[in-house]
Design a protein around this motif. Structure first.
Motif, short mmCIF file in Angstrom:
data_model
loop_
_atom_site.label_atom_id
_atom_site.label_comp_id
_atom_site.label_asym_id
_atom_site.label_seq_id
_atom_site.Cartn_x
_atom_site.Cartn_y
_atom_site.Cartn_z
N ALA A 29 -38.73 -10.50 -7.01
CA ALA A 29 -39.93 -10.05 -6.29
C ALA A 29 -40.95 -9.56 -7.29
CB ALA A 29 -39.54 -8.93 -5.32
N LEU A 30 -42.04 -9.02 -6.76
CA LEU A 30 -43.04 -8.34 -7.59
C LEU A 30 -43.01 -6.87 -7.19
CD1 LEU A 30 -45.94 -10.94 -7.21
CD2 LEU A 30 -44.38 -10.70 -9.16
N ASP A 31 -43.27 -6.00 -8.16
CA ASP A 31 -43.36 -4.58 -7.81
C ASP A 31 -44.80 -4.24 -7.43
OD1 ASP A 31 -44.81 -4.28 -10.16
OD2 ASP A 31 -43.20 -3.24 -11.25
N VAL A 76 -29.97 4.78 -4.08
CA VAL A 76 -30.93 3.81 -4.63
C VAL A 76 -32.28 4.50 -4.72
CG1 VAL A 76 -32.07 1.58 -4.27
CG2 VAL A 76 -29.68 1.87 -3.55
N ASP A 77 -32.89 4.45 -5.89
CA ASP A 77 -34.22 5.06 -6.08
C ASP A 77 -35.28 4.30 -5.30
OD1 ASP A 77 -33.28 7.05 -7.76
OD2 ASP A 77 -33.67 5.88 -9.59
N PHE A 78 -36.35 5.00 -4.98
CA PHE A 78 -37.46 4.38 -4.26
C PHE A 78 -38.01 3.21 -5.08
CE2 PHE A 78 -41.96 3.67 -3.63
CZ PHE A 78 -41.99 3.46 -2.27
N HIS A 79 -38.21 2.09 -4.40
CA HIS A 79 -38.92 0.99 -5.05
C HIS A 79 -39.57 0.09 -4.02
CE1 HIS A 79 -35.68 -2.10 -4.49
NE2 HIS A 79 -34.92 -1.04 -4.49
N VAL A 80 -40.50 -0.72 -4.51
CA VAL A 80 -41.31 -1.60 -3.67
C VAL A 80 -41.00 -3.04 -4.04
CG1 VAL A 80 -43.70 -2.23 -3.07
CG2 VAL A 80 -43.17 0.13 -3.73
N LEU A 81 -40.87 -3.90 -3.04
CA LEU A 81 -40.65 -5.33 -3.27
C LEU A 81 -41.72 -6.12 -2.53
CD1 LEU A 81 -36.78 -5.38 -2.77
CD2 LEU A 81 -38.00 -5.56 -4.95
N ILE A 82 -42.44 -6.93 -3.29
CA ILE A 82 -43.51 -7.75 -2.72
C ILE A 82 -43.14 -9.22 -2.91
CG2 ILE A 82 -45.95 -8.40 -3.02
CD1 ILE A 82 -46.35 -5.37 -3.82
N ASN A 83 -43.37 -10.03 -1.87
CA ASN A 83 -43.03 -11.46 -1.88
C ASN A 83 -41.60 -11.71 -2.36
OD1 ASN A 83 -45.73 -11.71 -1.17
ND2 ASN A 83 -46.39 -12.46 -3.17
N PRO A 84 -40.61 -11.01 -1.79
CA PRO A 84 -39.24 -11.17 -2.30
C PRO A 84 -38.62 -12.51 -1.95
CG PRO A 84 -39.24 -9.85 -0.30
CD PRO A 84 -40.69 -10.09 -0.65
N ARG A 85 -37.77 -12.98 -2.85
CA ARG A 85 -36.92 -14.15 -2.59
C ARG A 85 -35.49 -13.69 -2.77
NH1 ARG A 85 -39.64 -19.44 -4.26
NH2 ARG A 85 -41.67 -18.72 -4.95
N LEU A 86 -34.67 -13.98 -1.78
CA LEU A 86 -33.29 -13.49 -1.80
C LEU A 86 -32.32 -14.66 -1.92
CD1 LEU A 86 -31.79 -10.71 0.37
CD2 LEU A 86 -30.70 -12.94 0.43
N LEU A 134 -47.32 -8.60 6.39
CA LEU A 134 -47.35 -8.90 4.96
C LEU A 134 -45.95 -8.75 4.38
CD1 LEU A 134 -50.56 -6.95 3.83
CD2 LEU A 134 -50.32 -9.43 4.13
N ARG A 135 -45.68 -9.52 3.29
CA ARG A 135 -44.35 -9.49 2.68
C ARG A 135 -44.23 -8.32 1.71
NH1 ARG A 135 -42.20 -14.07 4.70
NH2 ARG A 135 -40.39 -14.32 3.37
N VAL A 136 -44.12 -7.14 2.28
CA VAL A 136 -43.99 -5.89 1.52
C VAL A 136 -42.81 -5.10 2.11
CG1 VAL A 136 -45.09 -3.71 0.84
CG2 VAL A 136 -46.49 -5.77 1.14
N ILE A 137 -41.95 -4.62 1.21
CA ILE A 137 -40.76 -3.85 1.61
C ILE A 137 -40.69 -2.60 0.74
CG2 ILE A 137 -38.23 -3.86 1.32
CD1 ILE A 137 -38.32 -6.87 1.97
N VAL A 138 -40.29 -1.50 1.33
CA VAL A 138 -39.94 -0.31 0.54
C VAL A 138 -38.47 0.02 0.82
CG1 VAL A 138 -42.28 0.65 0.37
CG2 VAL A 138 -40.84 1.29 2.32
N VAL A 139 -37.80 0.49 -0.23
CA VAL A 139 -36.36 0.80 -0.13
C VAL A 139 -36.11 2.14 -0.83
CG1 VAL A 139 -34.04 0.08 -0.90
CG2 VAL A 139 -35.67 -1.65 -0.11
N GLU A 140 -35.23 2.94 -0.25
CA GLU A 140 -34.80 4.18 -0.90
C GLU A 140 -33.58 4.72 -0.15
OE1 GLU A 140 -36.96 8.17 -2.53
OE2 GLU A 140 -37.24 7.78 -0.39
N ASP A 141 -32.48 4.90 -0.86
CA ASP A 141 -31.29 5.49 -0.23
C ASP A 141 -30.99 6.78 -0.99
OD1 ASP A 141 -29.11 5.95 1.34
OD2 ASP A 141 -28.01 4.13 0.76
N ARG A 142 -31.45 7.88 -0.44
CA ARG A 142 -31.34 9.16 -1.15
C ARG A 142 -29.93 9.74 -1.01
NH1 ARG A 142 -37.02 12.25 0.26
NH2 ARG A 142 -37.00 12.68 -1.96
N PRO A 143 -29.50 10.49 -2.04
CA PRO A 143 -28.14 11.08 -1.98
C PRO A 143 -27.93 11.90 -0.72
CG PRO A 143 -29.13 11.40 -4.15
CD PRO A 143 -30.19 10.79 -3.29
N GLU A 144 -28.95 12.62 -0.25
CA GLU A 144 -28.76 13.48 0.93
C GLU A 144 -28.50 12.68 2.21
OE1 GLU A 144 -31.50 13.55 -1.10
OE2 GLU A 144 -33.31 14.07 0.04
#
Ligand code: ZN
Length: 200
Positions: free
Chosen positions: A130-132, A86-96, A58-68
């Motif tokens: 994308a959609l969240d 980068v704070d945690f977030h979700v991308l659904i059906n992304p177009r880049l 499925l076209r679902v992505i999670v992203v998070e780049d924590r300071p640590e």
């Protein structure tokens, strides 16, 4: 609970993931998938995870780049990579779309190619529509390392791995990367590997 991350060679990593229908986005199954993907990414730890990496096409992505995660990198390395938390977030059906095609080349790894890293040139700036997780549209303009993460994760949805884009001579185990290449500039690494100087 964490999910098993599938490794290179699993067919799911080479298939195009399918779009979610609007009504699926807020379904209990997808909500649960997102929570599990977040926990799996944090457990690894990684800065991004695409659903095919946990065996879900499925076209679902999670992203998070924590300071640590950035604590072990020098100020110069962070600046060269344009890497910021980068704070945690979700991308659904992304177009880049590429906004700044200037290549930025650095070592990159993947949780599905465990234990290895290689030089990969990525566009320096991208926009992702994308959609969240609530199904609301989001538009992100990203540069540097964040743009790299987004390109890497969207590639997963197309069945593409960084291996398809890497400078093959630069492939190294993580152990050898730390021993021989970490902290050196990309220009130095290319020279030591007998690769031509990169333009731009
Ligand atoms: Zn990956």
């Amino acid at each position: 609970m964490v999910l098993k991350i599938v490794q290179a060679g699993d067919p799911v990593l080479r298939q195009r993931a399918r779009e979610l229908m609007p009504e699926e986005i807020t379904s209990p199954e997808v909500k649960s998938l997102i929570v599990l993907m977040r926990e799996t990414m944090r457990d690894s730890p990684g800065v991004g995870l695409a659903a095919p990496q946990v065996g879900v096409g499925l076209r679902v992505i999670v992203v998070e780049d924590r300071p640590e995660y950035q604590a072990g990198l020098s100020a110069e390395d962070l600046a060269a990579r344009e890497r910021k938390p980068v704070d945690f977030h979700v991308l659904i059906n992304p177009r880049l779309v590429v906004e700044d095609a200037t290549p930025a080349e650095f070592h990159e790894g993947c949780l599905s190619v465990s234990g290895y890293t290689a030089l990969v040139a990525r566009a320096r700036g991208v926009r992702v529509e994308a959609l969240d997780e609530k199904g609301s549209p989001v538009s992100i303009s990203a540069r540097g390392w964040y743009a790299r993460i987004l390109q890497h994760e969207v590639d997963h949805l197309e069945g593409t791995l960084y291996l398809d884009r890497m400078e093959t001579r630069s492939l190294a185990t993580m152990e050898n990367y730390r021993r021989h290449w970490a902290g050196r500039s990309t220009a130095e690494v290319r020279k030591a590997l007998g690769l031509p100087e990169r333009q731009g």
